[in-house]
Design an enzyme around this catalytic site. Structure first.
Site, PDB file in Angstrom:
ATOM      1  N   SER A  23       0.832  -1.211   0.000  1.00 17.96           N
ATOM      2  CA  SER A  23       0.000   0.000   0.000  1.00 17.96           C
ATOM      3  C   SER A  23       0.864   1.258   0.000  1.00 17.96           C
ATOM      4  O   SER A  23       0.351   2.365  -0.017  1.00 17.96           O
ATOM      5  CB  SER A  23      -0.923   0.012   1.214  1.00 17.96           C
ATOM      6  N   ASN A 110      -2.087  -1.945  13.526  1.00 16.86           N
ATOM      7  CA  ASN A 110      -3.535  -1.725  13.552  1.00 16.86           C
ATOM      8  C   ASN A 110      -3.922  -0.441  14.279  1.00 16.86           C
ATOM      9  O   ASN A 110      -4.833   0.268  13.854  1.00 16.86           O
ATOM     10  CB  ASN A 110      -4.244  -2.927  14.191  1.00 16.86           C
ATOM     11  N   THR A 155     -38.929  28.202  -9.151  1.00 18.96           N
ATOM     12  CA  THR A 155     -39.234  26.883  -8.591  1.00 18.96           C
ATOM     13  C   THR A 155     -39.587  26.034  -9.802  1.00 18.96           C
ATOM     14  O   THR A 155     -40.155  26.561 -10.774  1.00 18.96           O
ATOM     15  CB  THR A 155     -40.424  26.918  -7.589  1.00 18.96           C
ATOM     16  N   HIS A 156     -39.258  24.784  -9.774  1.00 17.23           N
ATOM     17  CA  HIS A 156     -39.439  23.893 -10.949  1.00 17.23           C
ATOM     18  C   HIS A 156     -38.730  24.454 -12.188  1.00 17.23           C
ATOM     19  O   HIS A 156     -39.142  24.190 -13.310  1.00 17.23           O
ATOM     20  CB  HIS A 156     -40.919  23.681 -11.280  1.00 17.23           C
ATOM     21  N   SER A 277     -12.806  25.608 -27.694  1.00 19.49           N
ATOM     22  CA  SER A 277     -13.087  24.377 -28.422  1.00 19.49           C
ATOM     23  C   SER A 277     -12.060  24.228 -29.522  1.00 19.49           C
ATOM     24  O   SER A 277     -11.617  25.218 -30.111  1.00 19.49           O
ATOM     25  CB  SER A 277     -14.491  24.456 -29.019  1.00 19.49           C
ATOM     26  N   LYS A 283     -16.186  29.314 -29.123  1.00 23.92           N
ATOM     27  CA  LYS A 283     -16.553  28.736 -27.829  1.00 23.92           C
ATOM     28  C   LYS A 283     -15.714  29.242 -26.650  1.00 23.92           C
ATOM     29  O   LYS A 283     -14.516  29.403 -26.737  1.00 23.92           O
ATOM     30  CB  LYS A 283     -16.416  27.201 -27.877  1.00 23.92           C
ATOM     31  N   GLU A 290     -18.287  22.535 -14.987  1.00 17.58           N
ATOM     32  CA  GLU A 290     -18.716  21.198 -15.433  1.00 17.58           C
ATOM     33  C   GLU A 290     -17.911  20.114 -14.730  1.00 17.58           C
ATOM     34  O   GLU A 290     -18.452  19.095 -14.296  1.00 17.58           O
ATOM     35  CB  GLU A 290     -18.531  21.060 -16.945  1.00 17.58           C
ATOM     36  N   LYS A 325      -7.934   3.976   1.968  1.00 16.41           N
ATOM     37  CA  LYS A 325      -7.053   5.126   1.755  1.00 16.41           C
ATOM     38  C   LYS A 325      -7.279   5.864   0.445  1.00 16.41           C
ATOM     39  O   LYS A 325      -7.462   7.077   0.430  1.00 16.41           O
ATOM     40  CB  LYS A 325      -5.588   4.710   1.849  1.00 16.41           C
TER      41      LYS A 325
END
Ligand code: ARG
Length: 456
Positions: A23, A110, A155-156, A277, A283, A290, A325
């Site tokens: 590890s 441990n 709303t919505h 882009s 763009k 994102e 981990k």
């Protein structure tokens, strides 16, 4: 190479076993905490008469010098030695000889690993809390700078009622305030010394756990050695809080992405936080938002890995727990990165207040205010709702109606109804505590300011 645990083995470990169990390629990150814990452990062993003073100083000096080597990138972590603990212990024995073999007295990997993880998280949590505070200050600043900007509240995802932009963005302040409090709360349960639980049952040697705790600034020690080595609740708790925090960042990302579209053009993300882009020359993409939204997925994934690793594990320690981990480190790294980005992205975000205000023209977000107008003139709310519904159904800009036309819907309309339907009017009427009136938002900002300054 002779394994530090090799006594009962007569065969060489297969390389496939070495590769599979190692590890150190990821837990090397715990090296500083491991050394810090080992030094405190050594001092405790000396205080309890288990090590002599000269043994103590040899070990501590050795550990410090290994630490220097690690910080100077002058230390080779070897996967054949499995993990960070064995790498450091092996290096110590090579450096100071036989006495190095005394370090692991009254200790097991441990309790050592859970100590390292706790120390690591305590450090990272403090950093995360500072990052959240700084980001909250950026939210406060943008709210103050655009205190009177008006936008349609949704709303919505449909126009609902006009609100102040400052009110809307301050909603995020409170979301991150709750995250900050949740992190601070889970810190309390992390801040307990596990060392001295040893493999699972404690030790027959006369150790002093309280003393180790005081050396490492832990306010207390764990109560049950079996629980101590099998508990990963604090990692799950941290990852849950981190997931909620990422969810908040993701919701903010979604809004900024939406607001920066051609259709909205409410905000302009600073060019330094956008990419172009390779094919479409025009763009300017909101990739940082994102990606933050996308990375929320991996943080949730990490949480579910952790839940699944821990599910059904019998007490006490099981090697499965080594798998905690990578998800934890990834969550910490991702969250810190996103918080840092958002602090700067919000600080440099330009708000197009005219476009926001324009979105309200020709909409019906005045409808509730008009119903309240009739309520104030004695009409029951349900009837007022119905009357205004009929006016909306006519599907005309409210300013095109004459008073006479409106009176056909209700005799109670008077000339001031045109003022009442203006967004500014509606907003400032919403003066209930926590509402969107300018007075209330200023009050809320003042309360928020206090929280941010208290902490700093
Ligand atoms: N690398 C191990 C882990 O991360 C450390 C503890 C190993 N303990 C053991 N008995 N093999 O969990």
């Amino acid at each position: 190479m002779q394994k530090l645990w090799g006594g009962r083995f007569s065969k060489q470990t297969d390389t496939i076993t070495e590769d599979f169990t190692a590890s150190v390629q990821f837990d090397y990150r715990l090296a500083s905490y491991d050394i810090q814990g080992s030094i405190a452990h050594t001092r405790m062993l000396k205080k309890c008469g288990i090590l002599t003073e000269s043994e103590e100083s040899l070990i501590v000096e050795g550990l410090n010098s290994i630490h220097q080597d690690i910080l100077a990138n002058n230390f080779l972590f070897d996967p054949k030695l499995e993990d960070v603990h064995m790498n450091i212990e092996y290096a110590l024995i090579r450096k100071i000889g036989e006495v190095g073999k005394k370090l692991h007295t009254a200790r097991s990997r441990n309790d050592q690993i859970t100590l390292d993880m706790r120390l690591y998280l305590l450090w990272e949590l403090k950093e995360i809390i500072t990052l959240i505070r700084s980001f909250q200050s950026a939210i406060l600043l943008i709210a103050e700078k655009n205190i009177e900007a008006i936008m349609p509240g949704h709303t919505h995802l449909q126009h609902a009622e006009p609100v102040l932009f400052s009110h809307h963005i301050m909603a995020y302040f409170w979301m991150f305030e709750r995250d900050m409090q949740r992190f601070a709360d889970c810190l309390k349960r992390i801040n307990i010394l596990p060392l001295g639980a040893c493999a699972l049952a404690g030790t027959s040697l006369p150790i002093d756990r309280e003393y180790t705790a005081s050396l490492l600034d832990f306010p207390g020690i764990t109560e049950n050695s079996i629980d101590t080595v099998s508990d990963r609740d604090y990692i799950l708790e941290f990852s849950s809080v981190a997931s909620i925090c990422m969810m908040h960042l993701s919701r903010l990302s979604e809004e900024i992405i939406l607001w920066s579209t051609h259709e909205y053009r409410w905000v302009d993300i600073d060019e330094s936080f956008c990419t172009g882009s390779s094919i479409m020359p025009q763009k300017k993409n909101p990739d940082m938002c994102e990606l933050t939204r996308g990375k929320t997925g991996r943080v949730y994934g990490n949480l579910f890995s952790l839940f699944t690793i821990m599910k059904s594990l019998p007490l006490a320690y099981n090697r499965d727990m080594q798998e905690d981990k990578e998800p934890l480190f990834d969550t910490v790294d991702t969250l810190k990165q996103c918080l840092g980005i958002y602090d700067r992205l919000i600080s440099s975000l330009k708000i197009n207040t005219e476009r926001m205000r324009l979105s309200l023209s020709n909409d019906f977000s005045w409808a509730t205010e008009m119903a309240n107008y009739l309520v104030q003139k004695g009409i029951p709310f349900r009837d007022a709702h119905h009357i205004v519904g009929k006016i909306v159904a006519a599907n005309r800009d409210i300013m095109e109606f004459t008073l006479e036309e409106l009176k056909e819907f209700s005799e109670l309309f008077e000339n001031n109804i045109f003022e009442v339907t203006k967004p500014e009017y509606g907003i400032n009427q919403k003066n209930s505590a926590g509402g969107t009136s300018c007075k209330q938002v200023k009050e809320q900002i003042e309360q928020a300011r206090k929280l941010v300054t208290v902490h700093n």
